[in-house]
Design a protein around this motif. Structure first.
Motif, PDB file in Angstrom:
ATOM      1  N   VAL A  15      30.574  28.671  45.296  1.00  0.00           N
ATOM      2  CA  VAL A  15      30.815  29.527  44.130  1.00  0.00           C
ATOM      3  C   VAL A  15      30.781  28.633  42.898  1.00  0.00           C
ATOM      4  O   VAL A  15      31.582  27.706  42.775  1.00  0.00           O
ATOM      5  CB  VAL A  15      32.168  30.249  44.250  1.00  0.00           C
ATOM      6  CG1 VAL A  15      32.408  31.123  43.020  1.00  0.00           C
ATOM      7  CG2 VAL A  15      32.212  31.081  45.526  1.00  0.00           C
ATOM      8  N   ARG A  42      32.129  32.234  37.628  1.00  0.00           N
ATOM      9  CA  ARG A  42      32.851  33.491  37.754  1.00  0.00           C
ATOM     10  C   ARG A  42      32.885  34.152  36.385  1.00  0.00           C
ATOM     11  O   ARG A  42      33.215  33.513  35.386  1.00  0.00           O
ATOM     12  CB  ARG A  42      34.273  33.221  38.254  1.00  0.00           C
ATOM     13  CG  ARG A  42      35.092  34.514  38.440  1.00  0.00           C
ATOM     14  CD  ARG A  42      36.475  34.204  38.972  1.00  0.00           C
ATOM     15  NE  ARG A  42      37.164  33.289  38.067  1.00  0.00           N
ATOM     16  CZ  ARG A  42      38.138  32.460  38.452  1.00  0.00           C
ATOM     17  NH1 ARG A  42      38.512  32.416  39.703  1.00  0.00           N
ATOM     18  NH2 ARG A  42      38.718  31.657  37.566  1.00  0.00           N
ATOM     19  N   GLN A  65      33.379  42.433  37.887  1.00  0.00           N
ATOM     20  CA  GLN A  65      33.352  40.995  38.129  1.00  0.00           C
ATOM     21  C   GLN A  65      31.933  40.504  38.393  1.00  0.00           C
ATOM     22  O   GLN A  65      31.076  41.243  38.856  1.00  0.00           O
ATOM     23  CB  GLN A  65      34.215  40.648  39.342  1.00  0.00           C
ATOM     24  CG  GLN A  65      35.701  40.842  39.102  1.00  0.00           C
ATOM     25  CD  GLN A  65      36.518  40.242  40.226  1.00  0.00           C
ATOM     26  OE1 GLN A  65      36.241  40.500  41.395  1.00  0.00           O
ATOM     27  NE2 GLN A  65      37.510  39.447  39.872  1.00  0.00           N
ATOM     28  N   TYR A 104      30.017  36.922  40.137  1.00  0.00           N
ATOM     29  CA  TYR A 104      30.093  35.608  40.788  1.00  0.00           C
ATOM     30  C   TYR A 104      28.680  35.070  40.959  1.00  0.00           C
ATOM     31  O   TYR A 104      27.804  35.775  41.460  1.00  0.00           O
ATOM     32  CB  TYR A 104      30.747  35.722  42.173  1.00  0.00           C
ATOM     33  CG  TYR A 104      32.254  35.864  42.130  1.00  0.00           C
ATOM     34  CD1 TYR A 104      33.065  34.740  41.959  1.00  0.00           C
ATOM     35  CD2 TYR A 104      32.850  37.113  42.259  1.00  0.00           C
ATOM     36  CE1 TYR A 104      34.454  34.868  41.915  1.00  0.00           C
ATOM     37  CE2 TYR A 104      34.226  37.253  42.215  1.00  0.00           C
ATOM     38  CZ  TYR A 104      35.029  36.124  42.044  1.00  0.00           C
ATOM     39  OH  TYR A 104      36.388  36.250  41.996  1.00  0.00           O
TER      40      TYR A 104
END
Ligand SMILES: [Cu+2]
Length: 616
Positions: free
Chosen positions: A546, A549, A571, A573
């Motif tokens: 990841v 974000r 959101q 990612y």
């Protein structure tokens, strides 16, 4: 508008009604010695009751052979059919005309019902009973009004006791096209209402004919005085003094009062009881033509706005049918005006394939789902002109961006929503970089669930520190509710739960397949463009890293390995995955239901599923 099987059934019904009416009208006026007013009664009732009107006519009134009408129509049940038809034809005409007018005015249902009852009663009494019947019955007009008041009241009460609940429950039911006089369904409900009203009024008419309170069928021969074939007339030579020679005595006053009272009670029940279940304070202008999802809880206090919010996209608003192979998220090319990147967005309703054999009626930017990808560079001045071609007002919000408040998009908070046919220009300088998205900010509950969103990717001016990969793929999530060919906005609400799920507007197996070679990396940009669920997005074949974000690139120490990431609404990612082994590797949501299409799997999955095909 043919959008449901019921529409086809209604077309067939009204064709039959037209044919039946034509036959009854022809036979009545060409061959049948029925009195003129009753001829018209049968014609109107057949128009409202279709083949059932035709059935009543041939069973009870059509002369079997010349000269036999008088004898043929004598039985009580036939006389009572005539009496009921006579009453219902007048009442129903008043009710239907009033219903069409009140619906056009948009009055609340409960006022509609009162107006309809009043109109039906007055039309029945003043026109059909007193005016048209005067020739038969003789006497003065006022005398007829007085004499027919109670019989008409009893019959009308029973008619409306049956018709009112049919109208209330069906008009305020799932398919509220029934409230709109321009829809066939409205007339279908009226037909059914008259049929039920007729059935309710019939027993009361039997009682009234038996007691000579009402006449039944009549015979009218050229040159002869019309004969009211009430059961009394076998003893009568002069027939117009109704009830003077009855085989049954006229009812006593207490009997008449009791019957009238009971019909009043039944009328009030028919008018009021539906209000326990449906919201009779609403009118055709509030919810007319809305079709609600099966299973939606609609109670007596459900407001109109709630119904409009959850209602189906009406197919008549579809202005473009996208070909099955059309893809969303296509790059949108700006034009440069004095150093400003100018983009054009246009909202409209499109028919969109989420699978090769499943379409949705979507709210779309530039005729695609998701909307086109807007890609700019950090520091760019951008101007986006939004034209609204939806049947409702909208706005656009630039999710996560630092910009002037007036450009932010929330309807009624920073701007007037863009009315249908209007446009609005958003202009700002991009101060950030990363994975963002844009979406409607007017009635988001409905509009975003129907497809109004798109990716907004901002590349950093200095790409040195950006986590890089060999390939890149944007994954935008969405939930859909499509049943019986109609699309409803999917919501976490009873009856509105989604049954289809898409990545970039397509459900597996129609989703894209990524192709990589062993050793290559791909940056997946997950965007929670959906409205309802947190989707635990999982990649097979080993963990990913990841790296960002919500548009913010994570500093090296904050980056982490995972194989599942919860992507919540709003959101984003960015993850980088390495192709370690050859083969077909899945990207999918880990909520099992979200990898089905209407609860079925095809070719190993469905919904939020796609394949990364890695070759050696
Ligand atoms: Cu999911």
């Amino acid at each position: 508008m043919i959008v449901q099987p019921i529409d086809v059934a209604l077309i067939v019904w009204f064709l039959l009604a037209a044919l039946s009416t034509a036959y009854v009208g022809y036979d009545q006026f060409a061959h049948n010695p029925e009195a003129r007013v009753m001829k018209w009664g049968f014609v109107l009732i057949t128009l409202y009751m279709g083949p059932l009107g035709l059935l009543l006519y041939v069973m009870a009134d059509k002369e079997p052979a010349p000269g036999t009408h008088e004898e043929f129509v004598k039985p009580l049940w036939k006389q009572s059919v005539g009496s009921t038809i006579h009453c219902c034809a007048g009442d129903a005409t008043g009710i239907i005309v009033a219903a069409a007018i009140t619906a056009s005015l948009g009055l609340p249902m409960w006022i509609d019902l009162i107006v309809e009852y009043t109109a039906g009663f007055l039309f029945g009494l003043l026109i059909f009973q007193s005016l048209f019947m005067r020739r038969m019955m003789g006497g003065s007009y006022i005398g007829n009004v007085r004499r027919m008041f109670v019989p008409e009241l009893i019959s009308m009460n029973m008619m409306m006791a049956g018709m009112a609940p049919v109208m209330s429950l069906m008009m305020m039911g799932r398919d509220m096209r029934a409230m709109h006089p321009a829809e066939l369904l409205f007339w279908g409900v009226m037909s059914l209402g008259v049929i039920v009203g007729f059935a309710c009024a019939y027993p009361a008419n039997v009682w009234m004919v038996f007691h000579n309170l009402k006449h039944g069928l009549m015979t009218e021969r050229p040159g002869a005085k019309p004969v009211a074939n009430s059961r009394a007339t076998k003893h009568a030579t002069h027939s117009h003094g109704q009830g003077n020679h009855s085989t049954a005595s006229r009812p006593t006053r207490p009997q008449l009062a009791a019957v009238t009272g009971i019909t009043m009670l039944l009328l009030l029940t028919g008018l009021a009881a539906p209000a326990f279940y449906v919201n009779l304070r609403l009118g055709a202008h509030d919810v007319g033509s809305a079709i609600m999802p099966p299973g939606m809880i609609m109670s007596r206090d459900t407001p109109a706005a709630s119904m409009r919010d959850m209602s189906a996209v009406l197919p008549r608003y579809v202005s473009h049918v996208a070909p099955p192979y059309a893809r969303g998220d296509t790059p949108l090319t700006p034009r440069l005006e004095n150093g400003v990147k100018v983009f054009e967005l246009e909202t409209s309703v499109v028919r969109w394939n989420i699978l090769s054999d499943v379409t949705v009626d979507a709210y779309a930017f530039n005729r695609q789902v998701p909307g086109p990808r807007i890609r700019v560079t950090e520091g760019d001045r951008v101007r986006i002109r939004v034209v609204n071609r939806l049947p409702e007002a909208t706005t656009v919000h630039w999710h996560g961006l630092i910009l002037p408040n007036a450009m932010d998009g929330p309807a009624d908070i920073t701007q007037e929503p863009i009315a249908p046919g209007q446009s609005y220009v958003y202009e700002f300088t991009t101060l950030q970089a990363g994975t963002y998205f844009y979406h409607t900010h007017a009635n988001v509950d409905r509009q975003q669930s129907l497809g109004l969103y798109g990716a907004l990717i901002i590349d950093p001016r200095n790409r040195d520190n950006e986590p890089k990969a060999d390939a890149e793929y944007v994954i935008q999530l969405q939930e859909w509710l499509q049943r019986e060919g109609l699309t409803y906005p999917a919501m976490l609400m009873e009856g509105a739960f989604p049954n289809y799920f898409t990545i970039n507007g397509k459900a597996y197996p129609s989703t894209d397949t990524l192709r990589l070679k062993v050793g290559q990396t791909v940056k997946l940009r997950f965007i929670g463009s959906n409205n309802n669920f947190i989707h635990p997005m999982h990649v097979h074949g080993g963990p990913f890293t990841v790296v960002a974000r919500d548009g913010q690139t994570l500093p090296e120490p904050a980056r982490f390995e995972a194989d599942t990431i919860n992507v919540g609404p709003g959101q984003r990612y960015d993850v980088i995955w390495t192709a370690r082994e050859p083969g077909k590797w899945l990207v999918h949501c880990h909520i099992g239901h979200h990898t089905t299409n209407n609860n079925t799997e095809a070719q190993g999955g469905g919904g939020l599923t796609m394949i990364i095909d890695v070759t050696a």
